[in-house]
Design an enzyme around this catalytic site. Sequence first.
Site, PDB file in Angstrom:
ATOM      1  N   CYS A 250      -8.754   1.309  -2.123  1.00 57.97           N
ATOM      2  CA  CYS A 250      -9.094   2.695  -1.489  1.00 57.97           C
ATOM      3  C   CYS A 250      -9.352   3.728  -2.320  1.00 57.97           C
ATOM      4  O   CYS A 250     -10.298   4.482  -2.351  1.00 57.97           O
ATOM      5  CB  CYS A 250      -8.253   2.900  -0.334  1.00 57.97           C
ATOM      6  SG  CYS A 250      -8.809   4.098   0.893  1.00 57.97           S
ATOM      7  N   CYS A 251      -8.150   4.016  -3.302  1.00 64.85           N
ATOM      8  CA  CYS A 251      -8.344   5.259  -4.165  1.00 64.85           C
ATOM      9  C   CYS A 251      -9.502   4.900  -5.117  1.00 64.85           C
ATOM     10  O   CYS A 251     -10.163   5.879  -5.338  1.00 64.85           O
ATOM     11  CB  CYS A 251      -7.243   5.253  -4.964  1.00 64.85           C
ATOM     12  SG  CYS A 251      -5.832   6.150  -3.952  1.00 64.85           S
TER      13      CYS A 251
ATOM     14  N   CYS B 253      -3.940  12.237   0.428  1.00 64.41           N
ATOM     15  CA  CYS B 253      -4.634  11.833   1.834  1.00 64.41           C
ATOM     16  C   CYS B 253      -3.606  11.802   3.048  1.00 64.41           C
ATOM     17  O   CYS B 253      -2.374  11.223   2.475  1.00 64.41           O
ATOM     18  CB  CYS B 253      -5.428  10.468   1.726  1.00 64.41           C
ATOM     19  SG  CYS B 253      -6.943  10.551   0.742  1.00 64.41           S
TER      20      CYS B 253
ATOM     21  N   CYS C 249      -1.468   8.319   3.255  1.00 57.58           N
ATOM     22  CA  CYS C 249      -0.600   7.945   2.306  1.00 57.58           C
ATOM     23  C   CYS C 249       0.486   8.896   1.680  1.00 57.58           C
ATOM     24  O   CYS C 249       0.903   8.742   0.710  1.00 57.58           O
ATOM     25  CB  CYS C 249      -1.663   7.310   1.322  1.00 57.58           C
ATOM     26  SG  CYS C 249      -2.594   5.908   1.685  1.00 57.58           S
TER      27      CYS C 249
ATOM     28  N   CYS D 113      -3.196   7.613  -8.115  1.00 59.08           N
ATOM     29  CA  CYS D 113      -4.288   7.074  -7.732  1.00 59.08           C
ATOM     30  C   CYS D 113      -5.465   6.658  -8.511  1.00 59.08           C
ATOM     31  O   CYS D 113      -6.414   5.960  -8.167  1.00 59.08           O
ATOM     32  CB  CYS D 113      -5.068   8.305  -6.939  1.00 59.08           C
ATOM     33  SG  CYS D 113      -5.781   9.682  -7.913  1.00 59.08           S
TER      34      CYS D 113
END
EC number: 1.8.4.10
Length: 262
Positions: free
Chosen positions: A149-150, A232, A235, A258
């Site tokens: 996702c990062c 985010c 997280c 990240c």
Amino acid sequence: MSKHAAGIDPVVEPAVASAEGTASPAAAPKLRSHDELKALAEAGAAELGWDAPARDVIAWVERNFDMPAVAVACSMADAVLPALVADQLPGVDVLFLETGYHFPETYATRDEVAANLRVNVVDVLPENTVEQQDRLLGKDLFARDAAQCCALRKVAPLRRTLSGYELWFTGVRRDEAPTRTNTPLVTWDEANGLVKVNPMAAWTFDQLVQYSDDNLLPVNPLLSQGYPSIGCQPCTRKVAAGEDPRAGRWAGTNKTECGLHV
């Protein structure tokens, strides 16, 4: 003033503000070769050493780089780095990674920075919206594979955007985490292919807060609510007294970065 940097573009040009307050593309600067930039990074590191004041670091950039080729990365936890740079390089591009997952307070801080500092805020967008990513890869990828996702929402969009610059400033500090204790003031960023400058590397969190207070800068209210490191929303959690400042990032996993600064 702000603009979007579409994630699908291979190169994102710096922008200039029009009289109406919107951003329009500027002529892309002619970028120097990697060898030239590497040599500049080595010279800067030698000249500035380990603990030069932030103002001296930014002054070195001012002497050696043209402003359209310089950018500032800002997570909008605070506005200290954009303010420091804009004091010597007014109108600089400030890159905000618009992941689609930020706290409302973070978006509000971004808007305050754009409205009140002499900077041009650029929203750097991933290739897909959150909804598109959910359809392609399944809902809540961050919960199943935070690293992917990062990579999709931060690392790849930033890399595409940075290809239009020669140098980027970051607010990385050595006191933030064990992975950051050896952060230099100036270095060559091999992964992104440009010079990376960390003028606040030697600062402490207390120094950052004091500077922000003294200069009445925009600040993310979450900083005073137990979030010394803000990412985010899904997280990031509050940090308990005595914990590492970045303990609230990806809590319960072995992930500590990240991917932007490693």
